[in-house]
Design a protein around this motif. Structure first.
Motif, PDB file in Angstrom:
ATOM      1  N   ARG A 159       0.846  -1.194   0.000  1.00 17.29           N
ATOM      2  CA  ARG A 159       0.000   0.000   0.000  1.00 17.29           C
ATOM      3  C   ARG A 159       0.883   1.247   0.000  1.00 17.29           C
ATOM      4  NH1 ARG A 159      -5.226  -1.150   1.141  1.00 17.29           N
ATOM      5  NH2 ARG A 159      -5.699  -3.168   2.094  1.00 17.29           N
ATOM      6  N   GLY A 160       0.627   2.128  -0.944  1.00 20.53           N
ATOM      7  CA  GLY A 160       1.438   3.338  -1.011  1.00 20.53           C
ATOM      8  C   GLY A 160       2.912   3.063  -1.221  1.00 20.53           C
ATOM      9  N   GLY A 161       3.196   1.943  -1.868  1.00 19.86           N
ATOM     10  CA  GLY A 161       4.577   1.592  -2.134  1.00 19.86           C
ATOM     11  C   GLY A 161       5.294   0.918  -0.979  1.00 19.86           C
ATOM     12  N   SER A 162       4.584   0.620   0.119  1.00 14.95           N
ATOM     13  CA  SER A 162       5.213   0.001   1.286  1.00 14.95           C
ATOM     14  C   SER A 162       4.487  -1.282   1.666  1.00 14.95           C
ATOM     15  CB  SER A 162       5.205   0.967   2.474  1.00 14.95           C
ATOM     16  OG  SER A 162       5.962   2.120   2.185  1.00 14.95           O
ATOM     17  N   VAL A 163       5.205  -2.157   2.360  1.00 14.68           N
ATOM     18  CA  VAL A 163       4.632  -3.428   2.799  1.00 14.68           C
ATOM     19  C   VAL A 163       3.701  -3.184   3.982  1.00 14.68           C
ATOM     20  CG1 VAL A 163       5.145  -5.680   3.793  1.00 14.68           C
ATOM     21  CG2 VAL A 163       6.622  -4.742   2.010  1.00 14.68           C
ATOM     22  N   ASP A 164       2.520  -3.769   3.907  1.00 17.60           N
ATOM     23  CA  ASP A 164       1.521  -3.621   4.962  1.00 17.60           C
ATOM     24  C   ASP A 164       1.020  -5.006   5.356  1.00 17.60           C
ATOM     25  OD1 ASP A 164      -0.434  -2.687   6.714  1.00 17.60           O
ATOM     26  OD2 ASP A 164      -1.941  -2.542   5.118  1.00 17.60           O
ATOM     27  N   VAL A 165       1.386  -5.444   6.557  1.00 19.48           N
ATOM     28  CA  VAL A 165       0.894  -6.710   7.093  1.00 19.48           C
ATOM     29  C   VAL A 165      -0.375  -6.419   7.880  1.00 19.48           C
ATOM     30  CG1 VAL A 165       1.418  -8.720   8.526  1.00 19.48           C
ATOM     31  CG2 VAL A 165       3.237  -7.619   7.230  1.00 19.48           C
ATOM     32  N   ARG A 166      -1.449  -7.189   7.617  1.00 14.69           N
ATOM     33  CA  ARG A 166      -2.747  -6.883   8.209  1.00 14.69           C
ATOM     34  C   ARG A 166      -2.758  -7.063   9.726  1.00 14.69           C
ATOM     35  NH1 ARG A 166      -6.150  -6.760   3.715  1.00 14.69           N
ATOM     36  NH2 ARG A 166      -4.812  -6.021   2.031  1.00 14.69           N
ATOM     37  N   VAL A 167      -1.931  -7.970  10.240  1.00 18.69           N
ATOM     38  CA  VAL A 167      -1.862  -8.178  11.688  1.00 18.69           C
ATOM     39  C   VAL A 167      -0.878  -7.162  12.257  1.00 18.69           C
ATOM     40  CG1 VAL A 167      -1.343  -9.808  13.537  1.00 18.69           C
ATOM     41  CG2 VAL A 167      -2.367 -10.629  11.399  1.00 18.69           C
ATOM     42  N   SER A 168      -1.373  -6.234  13.070  1.00 15.52           N
ATOM     43  CA  SER A 168      -0.552  -5.100  13.511  1.00 15.52           C
ATOM     44  C   SER A 168       0.677  -5.535  14.301  1.00 15.52           C
ATOM     45  CB  SER A 168      -1.389  -4.143  14.354  1.00 15.52           C
ATOM     46  OG  SER A 168      -1.909  -4.807  15.497  1.00 15.52           O
ATOM     47  N   SER A 169       0.532  -6.581  15.130  1.00 13.06           N
ATOM     48  CA  SER A 169       1.686  -7.020  15.922  1.00 13.06           C
ATOM     49  C   SER A 169       2.800  -7.545  15.029  1.00 13.06           C
ATOM     50  CB  SER A 169       1.264  -8.093  16.927  1.00 13.06           C
ATOM     51  OG  SER A 169       0.725  -9.228  16.258  1.00 13.06           O
ATOM     52  N   VAL A 170       2.427  -8.269  13.955  1.00 19.09           N
ATOM     53  CA  VAL A 170       3.428  -8.778  13.022  1.00 19.09           C
ATOM     54  C   VAL A 170       4.042  -7.625  12.232  1.00 19.09           C
ATOM     55  CG1 VAL A 170       3.844 -10.313  11.063  1.00 19.09           C
ATOM     56  CG2 VAL A 170       2.251 -10.989  12.860  1.00 19.09           C
ATOM     57  N   GLN A 171       3.218  -6.629  11.877  1.00 17.49           N
ATOM     58  CA  GLN A 171       3.730  -5.449  11.174  1.00 17.49           C
ATOM     59  C   GLN A 171       4.782  -4.736  12.024  1.00 17.49           C
ATOM     60  OE1 GLN A 171       3.121  -4.356   8.145  1.00 17.49           O
ATOM     61  NE2 GLN A 171       3.924  -2.277   8.162  1.00 17.49           N
ATOM     62  N   GLN A 172       4.529  -4.616  13.307  1.00 21.38           N
ATOM     63  CA  GLN A 172       5.478  -3.955  14.199  1.00 21.38           C
ATOM     64  C   GLN A 172       6.771  -4.757  14.311  1.00 21.38           C
ATOM     65  OE1 GLN A 172       3.327  -3.469  17.858  1.00 21.38           O
ATOM     66  NE2 GLN A 172       1.862  -2.006  16.972  1.00 21.38           N
ATOM     67  N   GLN A 173       6.650  -6.082  14.447  1.00 18.09           N
ATOM     68  CA  GLN A 173       7.843  -6.927  14.516  1.00 18.09           C
ATOM     69  C   GLN A 173       8.645  -6.841  13.222  1.00 18.09           C
ATOM     70  OE1 GLN A 173       7.361 -10.983  16.295  1.00 18.09           O
ATOM     71  NE2 GLN A 173       5.215 -10.392  16.407  1.00 18.09           N
ATOM     72  N   LEU A 174       7.940  -6.866  12.082  1.00 12.34           N
ATOM     73  CA  LEU A 174       8.613  -6.804  10.798  1.00 12.34           C
ATOM     74  C   LEU A 174       9.373  -5.483  10.655  1.00 12.34           C
ATOM     75  CD1 LEU A 174       9.151  -7.983   7.973  1.00 12.34           C
ATOM     76  CD2 LEU A 174       7.007  -6.910   7.218  1.00 12.34           C
ATOM     77  N   ALA A 175       8.719  -4.376  10.977  1.00  9.73           N
ATOM     78  CA  ALA A 175       9.360  -3.069  10.866  1.00  9.73           C
ATOM     79  C   ALA A 175      10.593  -2.992  11.767  1.00  9.73           C
ATOM     80  CB  ALA A 175       8.369  -1.962  11.226  1.00  9.73           C
ATOM     81  N   HIS A 176      10.471  -3.533  12.978  1.00 13.96           N
ATOM     82  CA  HIS A 176      11.585  -3.492  13.925  1.00 13.96           C
ATOM     83  C   HIS A 176      12.767  -4.314  13.409  1.00 13.96           C
ATOM     84  CE1 HIS A 176      13.749  -3.314  17.690  1.00 13.96           C
ATOM     85  NE2 HIS A 176      13.743  -4.638  17.785  1.00 13.96           N
ATOM     86  N   ARG A 177      12.494  -5.512  12.911  1.00 14.52           N
ATOM     87  CA  ARG A 177      13.571  -6.371  12.438  1.00 14.52           C
ATOM     88  C   ARG A 177      14.243  -5.794  11.192  1.00 14.52           C
ATOM     89  NH1 ARG A 177      11.883 -12.703  12.959  1.00 14.52           N
ATOM     90  NH2 ARG A 177      10.938 -12.645  15.032  1.00 14.52           N
TER      91      ARG A 177
END
Length: 382
Positions: free
Chosen positions: A224-242
């Motif tokens: 979305r908007g050229g960036s990866v968006d994981v629907r599960v917010s907790s996984v999105q936060q972990q992914l961004a952090h890693r």
């Protein structure tokens, strides 16, 4: 030995595919993952022929060139083991050769033991009609291979066909040290390259097909908007952090892949995170910028049975089923598991069928794939 993880080693092999000088570093990492000092990756057309291409670490040139390549390759009993089974599976040679067999073998006595190694874990993949052998070796003092290590080495071998395909494409394009876009597009695995803020720099054809044509994947992850968006917010936060950690060159405390779950609580999409140093001038990224490769892999097929949410163990497995699932993830065959547990093979087969029904998988290899990256939880049973 510290509990190593396969992901940094897998990333090293992908780097080596693009930068040939990195093959030695990748093999050193593979040897460390195995808990040993020696590893090799070589191409062999058929039995009796000398390896035509090789990369070896931890073994002196005299032992390899004047020992194995000139003579002992024709006596290697492990090669017969590897060619009897379909490619793609790592074999623990300790399961095939007893102490008595080792004592009687010219190969073991005159070459292998004298070279300072005793135990090996080896597998093959097809490479342009020939077989590429990937092996890790341990000295006698380093002990036999355990099942967890076997499972980690199996994960590396599973990526090797893609690594070799990327290597060949990069060589053909003369993309020395640069990222070969055509090579990534040729990979059957869905790949996205992102920067530190999860902005998508490149997405190969397999990823485009996965996100466009697979409803299950679309419901879990999107661009979305050229960036990866994981629907599960907790996984999105972990992914961004890693991803931020990897781009900054920091070690990730939990390098195993991330999993996003479906509506029934099942892990349904695996997200591997592999750092890659690449140079991508045409995409607005400066030379030497660190990019992250996200590897996407659906874990289930469509049309599966549903069950109530997870209460204790994953997918509602019983204690016996959970134990068996972890054993399969470690590379153990059902017959071997039955023997070790002292139960009938028919009992194990019934448990396998129950696991298939509960996880929505169709064969034991899919069970192994589903739970293979959950090994860091295996020591803490529910």
């Amino acid at each position: 030995m510290d509990k190593e993880d396969a992901d940094p080693v897998i990333a090293a092999f992908y780097r080596a595919a693009l930068e040939p000088a990195q093959w030695d570093a990748a093999l050193r990492g593979f040897a460390r993952l195995a808990g040993g000092d020696v590893a090799c990756c070589f191409l062999k057309a058929e039995a009796g022929t000398a390896p035509s291409r090789a990369c070896v670490t931890g073994l002196d040139e005299q032992a390899w060139e004047h020992g194995y390549r000139r003579y002992y390759h024709a006596l290697d009993p492990g090669y017969a083991v590897l060619t009897r089974a379909p490619p793609g599976h790592m074999h623990l040679m300790q399961d095939y050769f007893s102490e008595q067999a080792v004592a009687r073998s010219e190969y073991f006595q005159d070459f292998y033991l004298r070279a300072g190694v005793r135990y090996s874990c080896s597998g093959v993949v097809r490479d342009n009609g020939a077989l590429t052998i990937l092996s890790a070796h341990r000295a006698a003092g380093q002990g036999r291979f355990d099942r967890r290590t076997h499972g980690q080495l199996q994960r590396v071998l599973a990526h090797l066909p893609n690594v070799l395909r990327l290597r060949d494409t990069a060589q053909q394009a003369q993309a020395h040290g640069a990222l070969g876009w055509a090579g990534l597009d040729a990979l059957p695995r869905a790949i996205l390259l992102v920067d530190a803020s999860l902005r998508v720099v490149f997405m190969n054809m397999a990823a485009q097909r996965l996100l466009a044509a697979t409803p299950q994947a679309r419901s879990l992850i999107a661009v979305r908007g050229g960036s990866v968006d994981v629907r599960v917010s907790s996984v999105q936060q972990q992914l961004a952090h890693r991803v931020r950690q990897a781009c900054a060159g920091l070690a990730c405390p939990r390098p195993a892949p991330l999993y996003t779950t479906d509506e029934d609580g099942r892990p349904a999409l695996e997200i591997g995170i592999l750092p890659l140093p690449v140079r991508i001038g045409q995409h607005g990224v400066g030379d030497g910028a660190v990019m992250i490769m996200l590897s996407l892999r659906p874990l289930f097929r469509a049309g599966r049975r549903h069950w109530s949410g997870v209460i204790e163990r994953p997918c509602g497995l019983t204690g016996a089923e959970w134990s068996l699932a972890l054993a399969l993830a470690d590379g153990m065959e059902p017959a071997e598991y039955a023997q070790r547990q002292g139960v009938r093979i028919s009992t194990v087969r019934s448990q396998v069928q129950a696991i298939l029904a509960k996880t929505g998988t169709h064969r034991s290899s899919e069970i192994a794939s589903l739970f293979s990256a959950l090994e860091w939880d295996a020591g803490a049973p529910p």
